[in-house]
Design a protein around this motif. Sequence first.
Motif: not given
Lengths: 107, 222
Positions: A48-49, A51-53, A56-59, A75, A80, B73, B141, B144
């Motif tokens: 879960y963390p 996935l949030r990371r 945040r990386a816009r992946w 998700y 990108a 996060e 950004c 991450a």
Amino acid sequence: MNADSIRGHLDGLLLAVLEDGPLHGYGIIEALQRRSGGALEMPTGTVYPALRRLERARWIAGDWDTVGGRRRRTYTLTRAGRRALEEQRAEWIRFSGVVGSVLGGAP
Amino acid sequence: MTPGPIDGAITALDHSLRGPRRARADLLGEVRDGLTDATAPYQEAGLSRAEAERRALADFGDLDEVADDLQAELTARHGWRSALLITIGFPVLVVLWDVVWLTDTVPPKELTPTVAFLSDAIDGVAGVAALIGIAAAIGLCLSARRGWPVNRFTKGIGLLGYCTVAVIGTLSTLMQTNDLHRAGRVMDVPLVLAVTAVSVLAAVWVLAWSSRCLGVARATRA
């Protein structure tokens, strides 16, 4: 395979699972176990963390959806993220080739 | 209804996390959904609800370790939002004050060289703060992707907010005290009063979010 050996590759594993289409958190965990034939042993809470990371990386892009009458966070792999996945695949092929040539032995 | 093991775990996580309430609820809601889904295979195998929840929690892993990762996060998210507030907020205030000067209510020709210099200095500080805010947001950004520690970025954003409010507040006070007669006339203008009130509220908002930045950064191990 234990959690420590998986941790460094978790990003690539999560991106690869999402390549086939959007999934929610537990669906991703199930897909990881299914595709690994149950060989991946890692605490499910780490997903879960991570996935949030990745979000945040816009992946990956996350959104709340209603699935089976319940609100779920789903998700989707971004453009990108697809590029990052290809880079991680190429890096893994290079890495495993190098390690394999040093370790030697029958495959 | 007696809280089950999953309820207890979610409560424990909630108590250990620091950050905006809505963001925490969003994260914990997703974790609860996942844990609930994880009980289904165990219940289908014949286990009781409580035992299925205990098995799902055993698979979930160490709660403290998951809490550390979730906190990172939350810290990153609050840092990002605070960076955006600084990046957008201070330039907006500069534009509002430019509108005040342009309304001819306080003609520019009345500004002394010192006041004009201080006004330009405020514009400069707001611009620099906005640029640093953008850089910090980009850094969060990239963190991450590169594994950089988020607490340093968020702590930096908090300090940026404090410093920007302190410097602009000091320069504004010097502007007012440099020409007290003019300052008294200016404060009689309703538009100036309104923009002053907005500026003060914005400063309080930035200070509150900057405090939280430092708080969540302290709570983050990674």
